[in-house]
Motif scaffolding. Structure first.
Motif, PDB file in Angstrom:
ATOM      1  N   LYS A   1       0.806  -1.225   0.000  1.00  0.00           N
ATOM      2  CA  LYS A   1       0.000   0.000   0.000  1.00  0.00           C
ATOM      3  C   LYS A   1       0.838   1.273   0.000  1.00  0.00           C
ATOM      4  O   LYS A   1       0.332   2.358  -0.281  1.00  0.00           O
ATOM      5  CB  LYS A   1      -0.948   0.005   1.198  1.00  0.00           C
TER       6      LYS A   1
ATOM      7  N   ASP B   1      -7.840  -2.101 -12.182  1.00  0.00           N
ATOM      8  CA  ASP B   1      -8.032  -2.293 -10.740  1.00  0.00           C
ATOM      9  C   ASP B   1      -6.898  -1.679  -9.935  1.00  0.00           C
ATOM     10  O   ASP B   1      -7.135  -1.053  -8.893  1.00  0.00           O
ATOM     11  CB  ASP B   1      -8.155  -3.785 -10.409  1.00  0.00           C
TER      12      ASP B   1
ATOM     13  N   SER C   1      -7.096   1.565  -7.334  1.00  0.00           N
ATOM     14  CA  SER C   1      -6.585   1.498  -5.959  1.00  0.00           C
ATOM     15  C   SER C   1      -5.596   2.622  -5.660  1.00  0.00           C
ATOM     16  O   SER C   1      -5.023   2.669  -4.573  1.00  0.00           O
ATOM     17  CB  SER C   1      -5.919   0.146  -5.714  1.00  0.00           C
TER      18      SER C   1
END
Length: 147
Positions: free
Chosen positions: A55, A93, A97
């Motif tokens: 992340k 995708d 994100s």
């Protein structure tokens, strides 16, 4: 001069290989870039990697495409032995994100771009058209030159 040029080229190539994760300051903070290399032995499950990107990354580089002697582009990121095929939806995708997604060309096993021998209009046309085509087909944000 040629020895110096060769030394600089080798040092540059080595720095690219060693910089699989790069931290670059920018006006907006930082870019933390990671590579997903489906055909690499260090990626036993590329599908899992695509779904579980760190992340803290701001950019994901999908590795690798290579180019042939005539400049045409070849896909090396799909790996049937691992049941992996990259799709435009996967790129979409990742972008949804919050990641920038680049295609990486070259890599440690890829060819070295030789401006002396690869400097002809057919090679350049094939090379540029191939990169533009794969970028548009998959929806990449840019190209990482690892050559």
């Amino acid at each position: 001069f040629f020895i110096f040029q060769a030394l600089v080229s080798k040092m540059f190539a080595l720095s690219l290989l060693l910089a699989l994760i790069s931290y670059i300051h920018s006006a907006n903070g930082y870019i933390l870039s990671g590579y997903i290399c489906p055909q690499c032995t260090s990626a036993p499950n590329p599908n899992w990697l695509i779904q579980n990107v760190n992340k803290f990354y701001t950019r994901v580089n999908i590795a690798f495409i290579i180019y042939n002697k005539d400049g045409t582009i070849a896909n090396q990121f799909d790996d049937p032995s691992k049941n992996f095929t990259l799709t435009p939806q996967m790129i979409s995708d990742l972008k949804s994100s919050g990641f920038e997604v680049f295609i990486s060309i070259g890599g440690g096993a890829g060819p070295v771009l030789d401006c002396d021998t690869d400097n002809n209009s057919q090679f350049i046309d094939n090379f540029l058209n191939g990169i533009l085509n794969i970028t548009a087909t998959y929806g990449f944000d840019g190209v990482d030159f690892d050559i």
